[in-house]
Design an enzyme around this catalytic site. Structure first.
Site, PDB file in Angstrom:
ATOM      1  N   GLU A  95       0.824  -1.199   0.000  1.00  7.33           N
ATOM      2  CA  GLU A  95       0.000   0.000   0.000  1.00  7.33           C
ATOM      3  C   GLU A  95       0.862   1.255   0.000  1.00  7.33           C
ATOM      4  OE1 GLU A  95      -4.098  -1.618   1.941  1.00  7.33           O
ATOM      5  OE2 GLU A  95      -2.584  -0.962   3.332  1.00  7.33           O
ATOM      6  N   CYS A 106       3.608   8.398   1.372  1.00  8.75           N
ATOM      7  CA  CYS A 106       4.084   7.408   2.338  1.00  8.75           C
ATOM      8  C   CYS A 106       4.275   6.099   1.581  1.00  8.75           C
ATOM      9  CB  CYS A 106       3.033   7.269   3.434  1.00  8.75           C
ATOM     10  SG  CYS A 106       3.460   6.050   4.670  1.00  8.75           S
ATOM     11  N   CYS A 152       6.184  -7.147   7.332  1.00 13.12           N
ATOM     12  CA  CYS A 152       7.342  -6.731   8.131  1.00 13.12           C
ATOM     13  C   CYS A 152       7.728  -7.898   9.017  1.00 13.12           C
ATOM     14  CB  CYS A 152       6.968  -5.512   8.984  1.00 13.12           C
ATOM     15  SG  CYS A 152       8.355  -4.843   9.929  1.00 13.12           S
ATOM     16  N   CYS A 154       5.899  -5.434  16.058  1.00 10.15           N
ATOM     17  CA  CYS A 154       5.481  -4.427  17.026  1.00 10.15           C
ATOM     18  C   CYS A 154       4.003  -4.686  17.340  1.00 10.15           C
ATOM     19  CB  CYS A 154       5.695  -3.031  16.460  1.00 10.15           C
ATOM     20  SG  CYS A 154       7.429  -2.779  16.030  1.00 10.15           S
ATOM     21  N   CYS A 196       1.053  -2.605  15.772  1.00 14.41           N
ATOM     22  CA  CYS A 196       1.098  -2.305  14.338  1.00 14.41           C
ATOM     23  C   CYS A 196       0.437  -3.400  13.510  1.00 14.41           C
ATOM     24  CB  CYS A 196       2.546  -2.134  13.904  1.00 14.41           C
ATOM     25  SG  CYS A 196       2.740  -1.900  12.130  1.00 14.41           S
ATOM     26  N   GLU A 202      10.225  -2.539   7.356  1.00 15.12           N
ATOM     27  CA  GLU A 202      11.313  -1.880   8.071  1.00 15.12           C
ATOM     28  C   GLU A 202      12.374  -1.507   7.030  1.00 15.12           C
ATOM     29  OE1 GLU A 202      12.382  -0.557  11.081  1.00 15.12           O
ATOM     30  OE2 GLU A 202      14.028  -0.180   9.717  1.00 15.12           O
ATOM     31  N   SER A 240      11.782   6.214   8.376  1.00 17.75           N
ATOM     32  CA  SER A 240      11.399   5.851   9.739  1.00 17.75           C
ATOM     33  C   SER A 240      11.866   4.433  10.039  1.00 17.75           C
ATOM     34  CB  SER A 240       9.875   5.932   9.881  1.00 17.75           C
ATOM     35  OG  SER A 240       9.474   5.438  11.140  1.00 17.75           O
ATOM     36  N   CYS A 273      -1.467   5.694   9.824  1.00 18.12           N
ATOM     37  CA  CYS A 273      -0.240   5.024  10.274  1.00 18.12           C
ATOM     38  C   CYS A 273      -0.550   3.695  10.928  1.00 18.12           C
ATOM     39  CB  CYS A 273       0.466   5.819  11.369  1.00 18.12           C
ATOM     40  SG  CYS A 273       0.996   7.404  10.870  1.00 18.12           S
TER      41      CYS A 273
HETATM   42  N1  SAH Z   1       8.885   0.080  10.157  1.00 16.69           N
HETATM   43  C1  SAH Z   1       9.154   1.452  10.266  1.00 16.69           C
HETATM   44  C2  SAH Z   1       8.289   2.331   9.355  1.00 16.69           C
HETATM   45  C3  SAH Z   1       6.836   2.008   9.221  1.00 16.69           C
HETATM   46  S1  SAH Z   1       5.754   2.352  10.551  1.00 16.69           S
HETATM   47  C4  SAH Z   1       9.025   1.896  11.695  1.00 16.69           C
HETATM   48  O1  SAH Z   1       8.520   1.140  12.505  1.00 16.69           O
HETATM   49  O2  SAH Z   1       9.470   2.997  11.998  1.00 16.69           O
HETATM   50  C5  SAH Z   1       5.476   4.119  10.553  1.00 16.69           C
HETATM   51  C6  SAH Z   1       5.083   4.652  11.930  1.00 16.69           C
HETATM   52  O3  SAH Z   1       3.738   4.318  12.288  1.00 16.69           O
HETATM   53  C7  SAH Z   1       5.968   4.086  13.025  1.00 16.69           C
HETATM   54  O4  SAH Z   1       6.352   5.058  13.945  1.00 16.69           O
HETATM   55  C8  SAH Z   1       5.028   3.102  13.668  1.00 16.69           C
HETATM   56  O5  SAH Z   1       5.467   2.784  14.962  1.00 16.69           O
HETATM   57  C9  SAH Z   1       3.721   3.812  13.617  1.00 16.69           C
HETATM   58  N2  SAH Z   1       2.569   2.939  13.838  1.00 16.69           N
HETATM   59  C10 SAH Z   1       2.490   1.625  13.588  1.00 16.69           C
HETATM   60  N3  SAH Z   1       1.248   1.164  13.924  1.00 16.69           N
HETATM   61  C11 SAH Z   1       0.550   2.222  14.364  1.00 16.69           C
HETATM   62  C12 SAH Z   1      -0.797   2.380  14.814  1.00 16.69           C
HETATM   63  N4  SAH Z   1      -1.645   1.370  14.834  1.00 16.69           N
HETATM   64  N5  SAH Z   1      -1.187   3.619  15.190  1.00 16.69           N
HETATM   65  C13 SAH Z   1      -0.342   4.662  15.109  1.00 16.69           C
HETATM   66  N6  SAH Z   1       0.927   4.563  14.680  1.00 16.69           N
HETATM   67  C14 SAH Z   1       1.380   3.364  14.314  1.00 16.69           C
HETATM   68 FE1  SF4 Z   2       7.355  -3.274  11.272  1.00 23.58          FE
HETATM   69 FE2  SF4 Z   2       7.403  -0.632  11.760  1.00 23.58          FE
HETATM   70 FE3  SF4 Z   2       5.125  -2.050  12.067  1.00 23.58          FE
HETATM   71 FE4  SF4 Z   2       7.144  -2.391  13.766  1.00 23.58          FE
HETATM   72  S1  SF4 Z   2       5.949  -0.483  13.469  1.00 23.58           S
HETATM   73  S2  SF4 Z   2       5.926  -4.030  12.818  1.00 23.58           S
HETATM   74  S3  SF4 Z   2       8.906  -2.169  12.442  1.00 23.58           S
HETATM   75  S4  SF4 Z   2       6.215  -1.703  10.157  1.00 23.58           S
END
Ligand code: SAH
Ligand code: SF4
Length: 391
Positions: A115, A128, A135, A139, A142, A195, A226, A368
């Site tokens: 996406e 974006c 990934c 996390c 996420c 990532e 990021s 996000c």
């Molecule tokens: N993998 C990388 C980049 C993609 S995530 C990273 O983790 O930095 C982009 C941003 O969105 C990151 O800061 C992530 O922690 C945040 N994010 C992920 N899931 C989210 C959610 N459900 N609500 C708000 N932010 C979120």
């Molecule tokens: Fe991967 Fe970033 Fe989501 Fe963590 S926040 S699972 S590193 S995409």
């Protein structure tokens, strides 16, 4: 997961050049393109100039058809068309949110989907983009992290997302027309799926193409990568890409960060901050963005805010507070608006910018952390997510 479990990078790596069919010029560095042209018979003396011409057609004018490259001899164009392709990923669906955010679902080789989200604002437009399908990191807040299928995107597939968006926005220049200084797509953030520092070379090559002064021409100050904290690659990012850096910080103790961002078990907060201290100087960038997702009752107390200020002391920083975006099965709740405002205020009073990110495109699941490819249907259960998060 026990604290000692190593974080493995279980990525199905994909060859940078796709196995079938002629090579794609999109995504090649200038050097790689030069070699490719020589390999199909371009005289060595001319190769650099030919790269310059083809590069400008592809990345400045947005041309995908060799026949339109009118400053090249006809025979040469025919030869190029036999030996190479100019291909970008295919747009499967395009959704437009009530707030103007556009989400594209694009298909890449192998039938996988990622996406891409375009976010228009008054003074800029941010794209974006994704760097991986899914990934490998998990996390717990996420949505992308719940997706099992993972492969690295090629450099062509990464820069291809930018080209697709420019197609849709009608933003390739028109020969002879006056140059429009306001750009619809003015910024790139590597904040989509994946990532980026686990796919370093492809991300680097794609961003070099985006920055090239004879093509898409985005300043490195308008590109933000990021990362969740892949410490060994942070210095390389400063040296080899030099873009802006954002860190998914999200917690102020190792205990909580271990649960939210499990890569913390591999490189903890102290190691991460060490790596960050030298980033601005080496990359010559202004400040690092600390992303902090606001999770009700998990990481959002006044004490957290104060600890955060202490931790980042000495690092030129901006703290971007992200209200948690919910997704089906998510084991967390968004902090209340009051809580977020109080938290932001404490940070602001300590001298740091602390903007609260407005969720965009929530109605189309484009915010996000909500991205997840539609091809991946095997979703982890709510219980499994909670268990892995140590809840
Ligand atoms: N993998 C990388 C980049 C993609 S995530 C990273 O983790 O930095 C982009 C941003 O969105 C990151 O800061 C992530 O922690 C945040 N994010 C992920 N899931 C989210 C959610 N459900 N609500 C708000 N932010 C979120
Ligand atoms: Fe991967 Fe970033 Fe989501 Fe963590 S926040 S699972 S590193 S995409």
């Amino acid at each position: 997961m026990p604290a000692s479990a190593p974080i493995t990078q279980d990525v199905m790596t994909f060859p940078r050049k796709l196995p079938d069919g002629p090579p794609n010029l999109v995504g090649m560095t200038r050097d790689a393109m030069r070699e490719a042209l020589i390999a199909v018979g371009t005289p060595e003396k001319q190769a650099k100039m030919r790269v310059g011409q083809i590069w400008q057609w592809i990345y400045h004018w947005g041309v995908r058809d060799f026949a339109q490259m009118t400053n090249l001899a006809k025979d040469y164009r025919t030869m190029l068309a036999e030996q190479f392709v100019i291909e970008v990923p295919e747009v499967m669906t395009r959704q437009v949110s009530d707030d103007g955010t556009r989400k594209y679902l694009v298909r890449i080789a192998g039938g996988h989907e990622v996406e891409v989200v375009y976010i228009p604002e008054t003074d800029r437009g941010t794209l974006c983009i994704s760097s991986q399908v899914g990934c490998t990191l998990t996390c717990s807040f996420c949505h992308t992290g719940t997706q099992k299928l993972v492969r690295n995107l090629t450099a062509g597939e990464i820069i291809g997302q930018v080209m697709i968006a420019r197609d849709d926005l009608g933003e390739w220049p028109v020969p002879g027309a006056p140059k429009d200084e306001t750009r619809l797509l003015s910024n790139i953030v590597l904040m989509g799926m994946g990532e980026p520092l686990y796919n370093f070379e492809n991300v680097r090559d794609a961003m070099k193409i985006a920055m090239d002064p004879h093509g898409i021409q985005l300043s490195r100050r308008r590109i933000t990568l990021s990362t969740s904290g892949v410490v060994p690659e942070i210095a390389r990012t400063a040296q080899e890409i030099g873009c802006q850096l954002a860190i998914s910080f999200h917690a102020t103790t190792d205990e909580v960060r271990d649960k939210l961002v499990p890569i913390n078990k591999r490189w903890d907060i102290a190691e991460l901050l060490d790596a960050l201290r030298s980033y601005p100087k080496v990359s010559n960038s202004e400040r690092i963005t600390f992303e902090y997702v606001m999770l009700d009752g998990v990481n959002d107390t006044d004490e957290d805010a104060r600890r955060l200020i202490k931790l980042i002391d000495g690092i030129p920083a901006k703290i971007n507070l992200i209200p948690f975006n919910e997704w089906p099965g998510a084991p967390y709740k968004r902090s209340s608006n009051n809580r977020i405002r109080t938290f932001a205020d404490i940070i602001y009073k300590a001298g740091y910018a602390s903007p609260i990110r407005t969720p965009r495109g929530e109605d189309i699941m484009a915010a996000c952390g909500q991205l997840k490819s539609a091809t991946e249907r095997a979703r982890k259960s709510r219980a499994q997510i909670a268990q892995e998060a140590g809840l």
